[in-house]
Design a protein around this motif. Structure first.
Motif, PDB file in Angstrom:
ATOM      1  N   CYS A   1      10.774  51.633  60.545  1.00 40.92           N
ATOM      2  CA  CYS A   1      10.750  50.135  60.183  1.00 40.92           C
ATOM      3  C   CYS A   1      12.232  49.716  59.912  1.00 40.92           C
ATOM      4  O   CYS A   1      12.451  48.387  60.052  1.00 40.92           O
ATOM      5  CB  CYS A   1      10.189  50.070  58.872  1.00 40.92           C
ATOM      6  N   ILE A   2      13.373  50.593  59.998  1.00 42.25           N
ATOM      7  CA  ILE A   2      14.436  50.063  59.536  1.00 42.25           C
ATOM      8  C   ILE A   2      15.401  49.449  60.480  1.00 42.25           C
ATOM      9  O   ILE A   2      15.427  50.157  61.686  1.00 42.25           O
ATOM     10  CB  ILE A   2      15.198  51.190  58.722  1.00 42.25           C
ATOM     11  N   ILE A   3      15.897  48.380  60.493  1.00 45.86           N
ATOM     12  CA  ILE A   3      16.484  47.789  61.565  1.00 45.86           C
ATOM     13  C   ILE A   3      17.918  48.379  61.770  1.00 45.86           C
ATOM     14  O   ILE A   3      18.464  49.156  61.304  1.00 45.86           O
ATOM     15  CB  ILE A   3      17.256  46.198  61.250  1.00 45.86           C
ATOM     16  N   ASP A   4      18.204  48.250  63.253  1.00 46.94           N
ATOM     17  CA  ASP A   4      19.389  48.905  63.794  1.00 46.94           C
ATOM     18  C   ASP A   4      20.552  48.571  62.932  1.00 46.94           C
ATOM     19  O   ASP A   4      20.684  47.485  62.524  1.00 46.94           O
ATOM     20  CB  ASP A   4      19.688  48.526  65.314  1.00 46.94           C
ATOM     21  N   GLY A   5      21.419  49.534  62.715  1.00 50.68           N
ATOM     22  CA  GLY A   5      23.003  49.510  62.084  1.00 50.68           C
ATOM     23  C   GLY A   5      22.544  49.887  60.550  1.00 50.68           C
ATOM     24  O   GLY A   5      23.177  50.791  60.044  1.00 50.68           O
TER      25      GLY A   5
END
Length: 201
Positions: free
Chosen positions: A44-48
Motif C-alpha cells: 500500500c505504500i507509495i514508491d519512494g
C-alpha cells in the motif's frame, strides 16, 4: 486460529508496517523470549516512501539484531482493490481490505516458513482498530489459512508512546501519513485546513 501460551523460544513472524510502530512492539516480545523475524509486506505504500520506510526498518532490525524479510513491492496490486474505494476516509473499507491483505500475507508466509505464530505491529497505532485486526486474523484461522495469530494489542502499556520516544532516541524517520496516495491526500488536506485556520495561508 489464535496462538495462546508461552512464546519463549517460539519463532514469531512480526509483520512490520514501519520502523516507528515496530519499536513499540519488539521490546515487549523480546522480553518474553520470542524469536522474532520482521516481515515488511506493505504494498500500500507509495514508491519512494516505501524505500524510505524500509531503510528505517533496516536500522531497527540491525539495532535489535533481527532478520528482516521484505517481499517485492507491488503497489499496482494494492491499487487494484483500493482505487474503487478512493473516496473513503482512513479507517473505512479500503483500510480494512489493506490490513486484511497484509495480515493474510504474513499468515501464509509464517506457515510456509516454519514459524510458530505471527503477529502485526498495526495494533500499536491509535488510528488502527485492534478489534478489526484480530477479527481479520481470526477469519483466516477459521478458513484454515496460515499460521496461528498472536493477538497482541500493542497500544496497551503505552506502546505507542514508547514507539515515539524510541524513534526520537534512535533518530528514526517518522512518517506523517499512513502510506498510500489516498491517505497522503487526506493528510495534505487536513494540513492545509489547519494552516488556513491559523492564518498561515
Amino acid at each position: 486460529m489464535f496462538f495462546s501460551g508461552d512464546i519463549k523460544d517460539k519463532k514469531l513472524l512480526l509483520h512490520a508496517c514501519c520502523a516507528p510502530c515496530s519499536l513499540g512492539c519488539i521490546a515487549p516480545l523480546l522480553s518474553e523470549g520470542a524469536l522474532i523475524t520482521l516481515f515488511y509486506y506493505n504494498p500500500c505504500i507509495i514508491d519512494g516512501e516505501f524505500e524510505r520506510r524500509l531503510d528505517a526498518l533496516e536500522t531497527v532490525a540491525k539495532h535489535f539484531g533481527l532478520e528482516l524479510v521484505a517481499p517485492e513491492h507491488d503497489y499496482r496490486g494494492y491499487l487494484s482493490y483500493a482505487s474503487p474505494l478512493a473516496d473513503e476516509g482512513e479507517g473505512g473499507g479500503r483500510c480494512a481490505l489493506c490490513m486484511g491483505d497484509r495480515i493474510k500475507a504474513a499468515a501464509v508466509y509464517a506457515a510456509e516458513n516454519g514459524f510458530d505464530a505471527y503477529s502485526t505491529t498495526l495494533s500499536v497505532s491509535p488510528h488502527k482498530s485492534s478489534k478489526l485486526i484480530f477479527s481479520l486474523a481470526e477469519e483466516l484461522g477459521v478458513r484454515g489459512i496460515g499460521a496461528p495469530f498472536l493477538p497482541r494489542d500493542f497500544k496497551k502499556r503505552d506502546g505507542f508512546k514508547r514507539s515515539v520516544e524510541l524513534s526520537k532516541e534512535l533518530g528514526i524517520y517518522r512518517q506523517r501519513f499512513c502510506g498510500c496516495e489516498f491517505s497522503l491526500a487526506e493528510a495534505e488536506r487536513a494540513s492545509a485546513a489547519t494552516a488556513e485556520r491559523r492564518g498561515v495561508v
